[in-house]
Each structure stands twice: as structure tokens, then as C-alpha cells.
Design a protein around this motif. Structure first.
Motif, PDB file in Angstrom:
ATOM      1  N   ALA A   1      -1.013  -0.799  -3.914  1.00 41.13           N
ATOM      2  CA  ALA A   1      -1.182  -1.336  -2.752  1.00 41.13           C
ATOM      3  C   ALA A   1      -1.060  -0.251  -1.818  1.00 41.13           C
ATOM      4  O   ALA A   1      -0.379   0.658  -1.968  1.00 41.13           O
ATOM      5  CB  ALA A   1      -0.165  -2.153  -2.566  1.00 41.13           C
ATOM      6  N   ARG A   2      -2.175  -0.409  -0.641  1.00 42.38           N
ATOM      7  CA  ARG A   2      -1.658   0.535   0.581  1.00 42.38           C
ATOM      8  C   ARG A   2      -0.335  -0.001   0.970  1.00 42.38           C
ATOM      9  O   ARG A   2       0.147   0.760   1.441  1.00 42.38           O
ATOM     10  CB  ARG A   2      -2.821   0.087   1.508  1.00 42.38           C
ATOM     11  CG  ARG A   2      -2.553   0.820   2.998  1.00 42.38           C
ATOM     12  CD  ARG A   2      -3.748   0.238   3.771  1.00 42.38           C
ATOM     13  NE  ARG A   2      -3.640  -1.079   4.124  1.00 42.38           N
ATOM     14  CZ  ARG A   2      -2.586  -1.606   4.871  1.00 42.38           C
ATOM     15  NH1 ARG A   2      -1.769  -1.157   5.512  1.00 42.38           N
ATOM     16  NH2 ARG A   2      -2.467  -2.932   4.968  1.00 42.38           N
ATOM     17  N   ASP A   3       0.117  -1.122   1.052  1.00 43.41           N
ATOM     18  CA  ASP A   3       1.320  -1.452   1.568  1.00 43.41           C
ATOM     19  C   ASP A   3       1.606  -2.878   0.736  1.00 43.41           C
ATOM     20  O   ASP A   3       0.997  -3.816   0.720  1.00 43.41           O
ATOM     21  CB  ASP A   3       1.365  -2.002   3.107  1.00 43.41           C
ATOM     22  CG  ASP A   3       2.538  -2.681   3.453  1.00 43.41           C
ATOM     23  OD1 ASP A   3       3.549  -1.814   3.996  1.00 43.41           O
ATOM     24  OD2 ASP A   3       2.641  -3.920   3.576  1.00 43.41           O
ATOM     25  N   ALA A   4       3.109  -2.701  -0.060  1.00 46.05           N
ATOM     26  CA  ALA A   4       3.167  -3.595  -1.011  1.00 46.05           C
ATOM     27  C   ALA A   4       3.465  -5.162  -0.435  1.00 46.05           C
ATOM     28  O   ALA A   4       3.534  -6.018  -0.838  1.00 46.05           O
ATOM     29  CB  ALA A   4       4.335  -3.240  -1.808  1.00 46.05           C
ATOM     30  N   ASP A   5       4.408  -5.139   0.876  1.00 41.42           N
ATOM     31  CA  ASP A   5       4.515  -6.175   1.531  1.00 41.42           C
ATOM     32  C   ASP A   5       3.334  -7.124   1.818  1.00 41.42           C
ATOM     33  O   ASP A   5       3.186  -8.265   1.618  1.00 41.42           O
ATOM     34  CB  ASP A   5       5.426  -6.000   2.733  1.00 41.42           C
ATOM     35  CG  ASP A   5       6.599  -5.295   2.661  1.00 41.42           C
ATOM     36  OD1 ASP A   5       7.374  -5.545   1.605  1.00 41.42           O
ATOM     37  OD2 ASP A   5       7.221  -4.590   3.654  1.00 41.42           O
ATOM     38  N   SER A   6       2.153  -6.370   2.254  1.00 44.21           N
ATOM     39  CA  SER A   6       0.967  -7.137   2.693  1.00 44.21           C
ATOM     40  C   SER A   6       0.381  -7.561   1.577  1.00 44.21           C
ATOM     41  O   SER A   6      -0.231  -8.712   1.438  1.00 44.21           O
ATOM     42  CB  SER A   6      -0.021  -6.271   3.334  1.00 44.21           C
ATOM     43  OG  SER A   6       0.679  -5.687   4.595  1.00 44.21           O
ATOM     44  N   ALA A   7       0.426  -6.764   0.261  1.00 42.01           N
ATOM     45  CA  ALA A   7      -0.383  -7.160  -0.880  1.00 42.01           C
ATOM     46  C   ALA A   7       0.633  -8.581  -1.431  1.00 42.01           C
ATOM     47  O   ALA A   7      -0.034  -9.473  -1.942  1.00 42.01           O
ATOM     48  CB  ALA A   7      -0.341  -6.061  -1.788  1.00 42.01           C
TER      49      ALA A   7
END
Length: 258
Positions: free
Chosen positions: A15-21
Motif C-alpha cells: 500500500a501507498r498508505d496502509a490506513d487508506s488501504a
């Protein structure tokens, strides 16, 4: 996770950003995604509603040349032997073989076309349920592994040497070529297809959903886009291909109940 050699056993989202994913995929596919305690490795375990582990989500390390997307793990009897076989068949090592305490031994490879995938020998005897046949799957399981390759025969020769996979049967797609099914022993794992205009080379993973139309609505509400489908497939279900908010492709399969 000591499934038979050549079996898909895990899936990982870089992920670019795990929270967003995590937010996106929990909404779009209905997964339960566990956020690890603070201070430890930020690797988020993805599970179906009935508790089967499917994969993990992690933020791609800084400087790693990996685009956001899903990576396939294939179980092997011996990781180091498989690495040598991959190199001898024209593959490459993206991350050397190493041990993860309590998890197993893994390596990140690439096939001769540059498509990345993991190999793994699990440290525990419990079998993975990440991948399941359509007859055995519940919502959230991976059910199909599709490889788009410039040369299907050459790609299968590589994977056959490594995992004992084979082509067996095909569905003609007219001028686009043949959609050729991939087997390990008697188990159908997915298919290969040729590269054509607009196609994206690499692995595309399909996940089971409870209802395709509901999943499309969830996808759009979560910020994703529908790229293809829903298309009727053998057996009566429907498939669709989508992109998440970072442009990573994935598919889903299920009935249309409306």
C-alpha cells in the motif's frame, strides 16, 4: 501454512498508505482487517467473515520499487531450491530468501517478464485457507489467479518448472487469443491470457463476494472504479475487475441476486 507445493497460500497488498488501504478494502470487500498493536510491525491481517486468513496489508517500504497492488504467495517445499530453479529458468530475485520467526521462510521473486510474486515455506503445519475453489469459498476468499503475459507458453514453462503447474483447457476469446486454464494436479488455480491493447501484464487476483451488484456499489462508495463487468462466467456467477483509489487492480466474483 504447509499446503502442497505449488499452492497459492497468501495474498499481500503493498500500500501507498496502509490506513487508506484498510479503510477501502474493509468497505469494498467486507473483510475484517486487524490493525496490529502500536510499536510492532505494521502488518494488517485480512480475514473473511468466518475467520479464515486471506492475506496482509502493509505500507510499501520507502525506496522499494513496488507499485500499490496485490502480490501472490505460492507455497513451496524448499524456498532455497525454488530460488535456484527460478534463476535457472530466467527469473530474478527481488528480495533474498530469509526467515520470519514463527511465520516461515520467504523470498520475493520475479518471472522472466518482471512480474513479482512470493514463495514461502510456512513454519506451522496448519493449512492455509486464503485460496479456495468457487465451490468451497465464502465471501472474502481468493478464488482465481489470472496472469496476463506476453507469451503464455513461455510464462507457463517458467511456472511449470517452479510449481508443476500446467495449462489444461481454454476458452477462446476471438481475436484476443485464448484464455487458458492453469492447474496444479486436479485443482484449477486460475488462468493465463495474452497481452492485448489496454491489458495490464501481471497477476490479477479475484475474491469471492456475496453479491456482485452490491459489491460494485460498495466499491464506488469507497472511492474505487469499475474497470470491467459484470460478466457472466461458467457456472453461472459473474466477475468484475476494479481499481482501488491508488489505481491497483483486483477482481471479484459472485452471484447477481437482484
Amino acid at each position: 501454512m504447509r499446503n502442497p507445493h505449488g499452492t497459492p497460500i497468501w495474498y499481500e497488498y503493498q500500500a501507498r498508505d496502509a490506513d487508506s488501504a484498510q479503510t477501502f478494502y474493509a468497505a469494498a470487500l467486507g473483510w475484517t482487517i486487524a490493525t496490529p498493536p502500536a510499536g510492532g510491525l505494521d502488518y494488517r491481517i485480512v480475514s473473511t467473515a468466518d475467520g479464515d486468513g486471506v492475506g496482509g496489508i502493509m505500507t510499501t517500504p520507502a525506496g522499494a520499487a513496488i507499485r500499490p497492488g496485490w502480490l501472490l504467495y505460492v507455497g513451496v517445499d524448499d524456498v532455497d531450491v525454488a530460488v535456484s530453479q527460478a534463476l535457472a529458468s530466467g527469473g530474478a530475485v527481488r528480495m533474498p530468501a530469509h526467515d520470519l520467526p514463527g511465520v516461515g521462510r520467504i523470498a520475493l521473486l520475479a518471472d522472466p517478464d518482471g512480474t513479482p510474486f512470493y514463495i514461502m515455506r510456512g513454519a506451522i503445519d496448519e493449512s492455509s485457507r486464503a485460496f479456495a475453489s468457487a465451490d468451497d469459498a465464502t465471501p472474502g476468499h481468493a478464488v482465481w489467479n489470472e496472469l496476463t503475459a506476453p507469451d503464455q507458453d513461455a510464462a507457463m514453462a517458467f511456472y511449470a518448472a517452479l510449481f508443476e503447474w500446467r495449462h489444461d483447457g481454454a476458452m477462446p476469446m476471438g481475436p484476443l487469443g485464448d484464455y487458458r486454464f492453469v492447474y496444479r494436479d486436479t485443482s484449477c488455480l486460475g488462468a493465463t491470457m495474452p497481452v492485448f491493447h489496454g491489458a495490464t501484464p501481471g497477476w490479477l487476483i479475484y475474491f469471492q463476494v456475496d453479491d456482485v451488484d452490491t459489491a460494485i456499489a460498495r466499491l464506488r462508495d469507497a472511492g474505487g472504479t469499475l474497470e470491467q463487468g459484470p460478466d457472466r462466467i461458467p457456472g453461472g456467477d459473474y466477475s468484475a475487475v476494479a481499481r482501488d483509489g491508488d489505481g491497483a487492480r483486483f477482481g471479484f466474483v459472485g452471484p447477481r441476486r437482484g
